[in-house]
Design an enzyme around this catalytic site. Structure first.
Site, mmCIF file in Angstrom:
data_model
loop_
_atom_site.group_PDB
_atom_site.id
_atom_site.type_symbol
_atom_site.label_atom_id
_atom_site.label_comp_id
_atom_site.label_asym_id
_atom_site.label_seq_id
_atom_site.Cartn_x
_atom_site.Cartn_y
_atom_site.Cartn_z
ATOM 1 N N TYR A 1 0.819 -1.223 0.000
ATOM 2 C CA TYR A 1 0.000 0.000 0.000
ATOM 3 C C TYR A 1 0.845 1.261 0.000
ATOM 4 O O TYR A 1 0.441 2.273 -0.582
ATOM 5 C CB TYR A 1 -1.039 -0.030 1.131
ATOM 6 C CG TYR A 1 -2.171 -0.940 0.716
ATOM 7 C CD1 TYR A 1 -3.073 -0.534 -0.258
ATOM 8 C CD2 TYR A 1 -2.273 -2.234 1.207
ATOM 9 C CE1 TYR A 1 -4.067 -1.377 -0.715
ATOM 10 C CE2 TYR A 1 -3.265 -3.087 0.759
ATOM 11 C CZ TYR A 1 -4.153 -2.652 -0.199
ATOM 12 O OH TYR A 1 -5.127 -3.493 -0.670
ATOM 13 N N ARG B 1 1.521 1.787 -3.559
ATOM 14 C CA ARG B 1 0.337 2.296 -4.263
ATOM 15 C C ARG B 1 0.059 3.751 -3.893
ATOM 16 O O ARG B 1 -0.377 4.548 -4.723
ATOM 17 C CB ARG B 1 -0.884 1.428 -3.954
ATOM 18 C CG ARG B 1 -0.722 0.026 -4.519
ATOM 19 C CD ARG B 1 -1.990 -0.754 -4.477
ATOM 20 N NE ARG B 1 -2.993 -0.197 -5.377
ATOM 21 C CZ ARG B 1 -4.269 -0.547 -5.365
ATOM 22 N NH1 ARG B 1 -4.705 -1.436 -4.523
ATOM 23 N NH2 ARG B 1 -5.112 -0.004 -6.208
ATOM 24 N N VAL C 1 -9.404 3.291 -5.609
ATOM 25 C CA VAL C 1 -9.087 3.815 -4.277
ATOM 26 C C VAL C 1 -8.119 4.993 -4.394
ATOM 27 O O VAL C 1 -7.591 5.465 -3.402
ATOM 28 C CB VAL C 1 -8.489 2.695 -3.381
ATOM 29 C CG1 VAL C 1 -9.522 1.615 -3.099
ATOM 30 C CG2 VAL C 1 -7.244 2.061 -4.011
ATOM 31 N N HIS D 1 -14.742 0.661 -2.760
ATOM 32 C CA HIS D 1 -13.694 -0.195 -2.189
ATOM 33 C C HIS D 1 -12.777 0.549 -1.219
ATOM 34 O O HIS D 1 -11.684 0.079 -0.937
ATOM 35 C CB HIS D 1 -12.887 -0.852 -3.318
ATOM 36 C CG HIS D 1 -13.696 -1.841 -4.112
ATOM 37 N ND1 HIS D 1 -13.315 -2.320 -5.338
ATOM 38 C CD2 HIS D 1 -14.877 -2.455 -3.824
ATOM 39 C CE1 HIS D 1 -14.234 -3.183 -5.781
ATOM 40 N NE2 HIS D 1 -15.186 -3.266 -4.885
ATOM 41 N N CYS E 1 -8.157 1.703 12.427
ATOM 42 C CA CYS E 1 -7.673 0.852 13.500
ATOM 43 C C CYS E 1 -8.181 -0.578 13.300
ATOM 44 O O CYS E 1 -9.308 -0.786 12.854
ATOM 45 C CB CYS E 1 -8.229 1.441 14.795
ATOM 46 S SG CYS E 1 -7.849 0.479 16.236
ATOM 47 N N CYS F 1 -2.413 2.476 16.394
ATOM 48 C CA CYS F 1 -3.498 3.397 16.736
ATOM 49 C C CYS F 1 -3.075 4.185 17.976
ATOM 50 O O CYS F 1 -2.640 3.592 18.972
ATOM 51 C CB CYS F 1 -4.761 2.582 17.017
ATOM 52 S SG CYS F 1 -6.134 3.577 17.593
ATOM 53 N N THR G 1 -14.059 -0.735 -16.471
ATOM 54 C CA THR G 1 -14.100 -1.846 -15.511
ATOM 55 C C THR G 1 -14.360 -3.151 -16.248
ATOM 56 O O THR G 1 -15.149 -3.179 -17.201
ATOM 57 C CB THR G 1 -15.151 -1.642 -14.390
ATOM 58 O OG1 THR G 1 -15.225 -2.849 -13.605
ATOM 59 C CG2 THR G 1 -16.531 -1.296 -14.902
ATOM 60 N N ASN H 1 -14.883 1.108 -22.781
ATOM 61 C CA ASN H 1 -13.823 0.183 -22.367
ATOM 62 C C ASN H 1 -12.923 -0.085 -23.564
ATOM 63 O O ASN H 1 -13.352 0.033 -24.711
ATOM 64 C CB ASN H 1 -14.435 -1.143 -21.871
ATOM 65 C CG ASN H 1 -13.478 -1.940 -20.999
ATOM 66 O OD1 ASN H 1 -12.357 -2.258 -21.412
ATOM 67 N ND2 ASN H 1 -13.889 -2.246 -19.794
ATOM 68 N N ALA I 1 -10.736 5.605 -22.425
ATOM 69 C CA ALA I 1 -11.674 6.497 -21.732
ATOM 70 C C ALA I 1 -11.242 7.962 -21.868
ATOM 71 O O ALA I 1 -12.081 8.843 -22.060
ATOM 72 C CB ALA I 1 -11.754 6.105 -20.262
HETATM 73 P P1 OAD Z 1 -9.739 -4.485 -13.954
HETATM 74 O O1 OAD Z 1 -8.256 -4.426 -13.961
HETATM 75 O O2 OAD Z 1 -10.418 -5.779 -13.699
HETATM 76 O O3 OAD Z 1 -10.292 -4.009 -15.371
HETATM 77 C C1 OAD Z 1 -9.828 -2.847 -15.984
HETATM 78 C C2 OAD Z 1 -10.670 -2.650 -17.219
HETATM 79 O O4 OAD Z 1 -10.298 -1.410 -17.779
HETATM 80 C C3 OAD Z 1 -10.476 -3.706 -18.303
HETATM 81 O O5 OAD Z 1 -11.758 -4.128 -18.744
HETATM 82 C C4 OAD Z 1 -9.719 -2.973 -19.411
HETATM 83 O O6 OAD Z 1 -10.106 -3.412 -20.703
HETATM 84 C C5 OAD Z 1 -10.176 -1.553 -19.189
HETATM 85 N N1 OAD Z 1 -9.226 -0.502 -19.612
HETATM 86 C C6 OAD Z 1 -7.882 -0.489 -19.502
HETATM 87 N N2 OAD Z 1 -7.366 0.674 -19.945
HETATM 88 C C7 OAD Z 1 -8.428 1.429 -20.345
HETATM 89 C C8 OAD Z 1 -8.562 2.748 -20.863
HETATM 90 N N3 OAD Z 1 -7.509 3.538 -21.076
HETATM 91 N N4 OAD Z 1 -9.803 3.197 -21.156
HETATM 92 C C9 OAD Z 1 -10.895 2.398 -20.951
HETATM 93 N N5 OAD Z 1 -10.828 1.163 -20.440
HETATM 94 C C10 OAD Z 1 -9.621 0.672 -20.130
HETATM 95 O O7 OAD Z 1 -10.219 -3.362 -12.945
HETATM 96 P P2 OAD Z 1 -11.605 -3.199 -12.183
HETATM 97 O O8 OAD Z 1 -12.743 -3.608 -13.055
HETATM 98 O O9 OAD Z 1 -11.600 -1.849 -11.609
HETATM 99 O O10 OAD Z 1 -10.863 -4.563 -6.030
HETATM 100 O O11 OAD Z 1 -11.458 -4.249 -11.023
HETATM 101 C C11 OAD Z 1 -12.423 -4.277 -10.041
HETATM 102 C C12 OAD Z 1 -11.845 -4.574 -8.705
HETATM 103 O O12 OAD Z 1 -11.047 -5.745 -8.801
HETATM 104 C C13 OAD Z 1 -10.877 -3.539 -8.181
HETATM 105 O O13 OAD Z 1 -11.519 -2.461 -7.540
HETATM 106 C C14 OAD Z 1 -10.072 -4.310 -7.218
HETATM 107 C C15 OAD Z 1 -9.853 -5.573 -8.024
HETATM 108 O O14 OAD Z 1 -9.668 -6.694 -7.367
HETATM 109 C C16 OAD Z 1 -10.295 -4.383 -4.827
HETATM 110 O O15 OAD Z 1 -9.159 -4.007 -4.667
HETATM 111 C C17 OAD Z 1 -11.221 -4.684 -3.693
#
Ligand code: OAD
Length: 242
Positions: free
Chosen positions: A68, A71, A103, A119, A127, A148, A189, A214, A232
């Site tokens: 983290y 990140r 995040v 998330h 804590c 904490c 996503t 996407n 995007a």
């Molecule tokens: P992913 O990494 O699963 O998916 C990213 C998506 O963004 C994919 O479908 C890519 O095709 C698309 N992508 C990449 N670059 C792009 C761009 N420039 N423009 C448009 N689209 C693009 O990420 P999330 O769907 O956010 O959870 O993943 C969901 C959750 O899974 C996250 O929040 C995280 C992870 O495990 C936690 O940490 C709890």
């Protein structure tokens, strides 16, 4: 003749007075932050599931803090890109709720005012003991171990890890924003992680027009009113232009 998806999406977005957007890691990709699937789900050779779970924190809290801190460092250097900025600017002519799985805080930095962080946030810790959540705002680089100040228990990132439940209040607020919307955008996503993805599928079920942006097709694509394939940061400014 079938309407061009971009024209259809643009007409839906220009008419809507209430817009809800579900965003994922792809919207921050052009800000230089790696998505989960693009990085192969790995961080320095560790599977993300091995550093982003409650078990990982119990087993090796130092490793989880290192992850983290890395990140947070990347997040602090990242700037909102034209996609975040286009959503923020849309507030000049519509009520916009952003439900983000990210995040990184970039929607807030871009100026969006109604942001639901499904998330959690890289910029908060809490804590692991009994203290009320979110009692601590901490500096960027957290020393290990950080305890904490009130009870001495370890602090942890205020992030929803794999296997943890989302805050029911956050889910309720998201459902409300989705139900009120006249168009539901799904941006960057993979639409694979629940329960976040289910908000988009529920919008489809409710008959709310869904516009997906996407780089590639997802399980939602065949159900969306329009899927725009591309970056995007390039598509959203054109799609949401007044
Ligand atoms: P992913 O990494 O699963 O998916 C990213 C998506 O963004 C994919 O479908 C890519 O095709 C698309 N992508 C990449 N670059 C792009 C761009 N420039 N423009 C448009 N689209 C693009 O990420 P999330 O769907 O956010 O959870 O993943 C969901 C959750 O899974 C996250 O929040 C995280 C992870 O495990 C936690 O940490 C709890």
């Amino acid at each position: 003749m079938k309407k061009d998806p971009f024209e259809l999406a643009r007409s839906l977005c220009s008419k809507a007075r209430r817009v809800c957007a579900l965003t994922g890691a792809g919207i921050s990709a052009e800000s230089g932050l790696a998505t989960f699937r693009d990085a192969g789900g790995l961080w320095e050779g560790h599977r993300v599931e091995d550093v982003a779970t409650p078990e990982a924190f119990r087993r090796d809290p130092r490793l989880v803090w290192q992850f983290y801190n890395a990140r947070r460092k990347a997040g602090a250097e990242a700037r909102p890109n034209p996609a975040h900025l286009a959503l923020a600017k849309l507030e000049e002519r519509a009520q916009v709720s952003v439900l983000t799985q990210n995040v990184d805080g970039l929607h807030g930095k871009a100026g969006s005012t109604r942001v639901v962080e499904l998330h959690g946030s890289l910029w908060r810790v809490r804590c692991t003991g009994e203290c009320p959540p979110l009692a601590h705002a901490e500096p960027l680089e957290l020393a290990w171990p950080t305890q904490c100040k009130r009870c001495g228990e370890l602090l942890r990132p205020d992030i929803v890890w794999f296997g943890e439940a989302l805050d029911p209040k956050v889910l309720e607020e998201s459902a409300r924003a989705m139900l009120e919307s006249e168009v539901f955008l799904v941006i960057g996503t993979s639409a694979l992680v629940q329960p976040a993805a289910s908000i988009a599928f529920e919008a489809v079920r409710r008959g709310i027009p869904v516009v997906e942006v996407n780089r590639e097709r997802t399980p939602l694509s065949k159900l969306a009113s329009a899927t725009l394939l591309g970056k995007a940061g390039e598509l959203l400014p054109k799609l949401l232009k007044a």
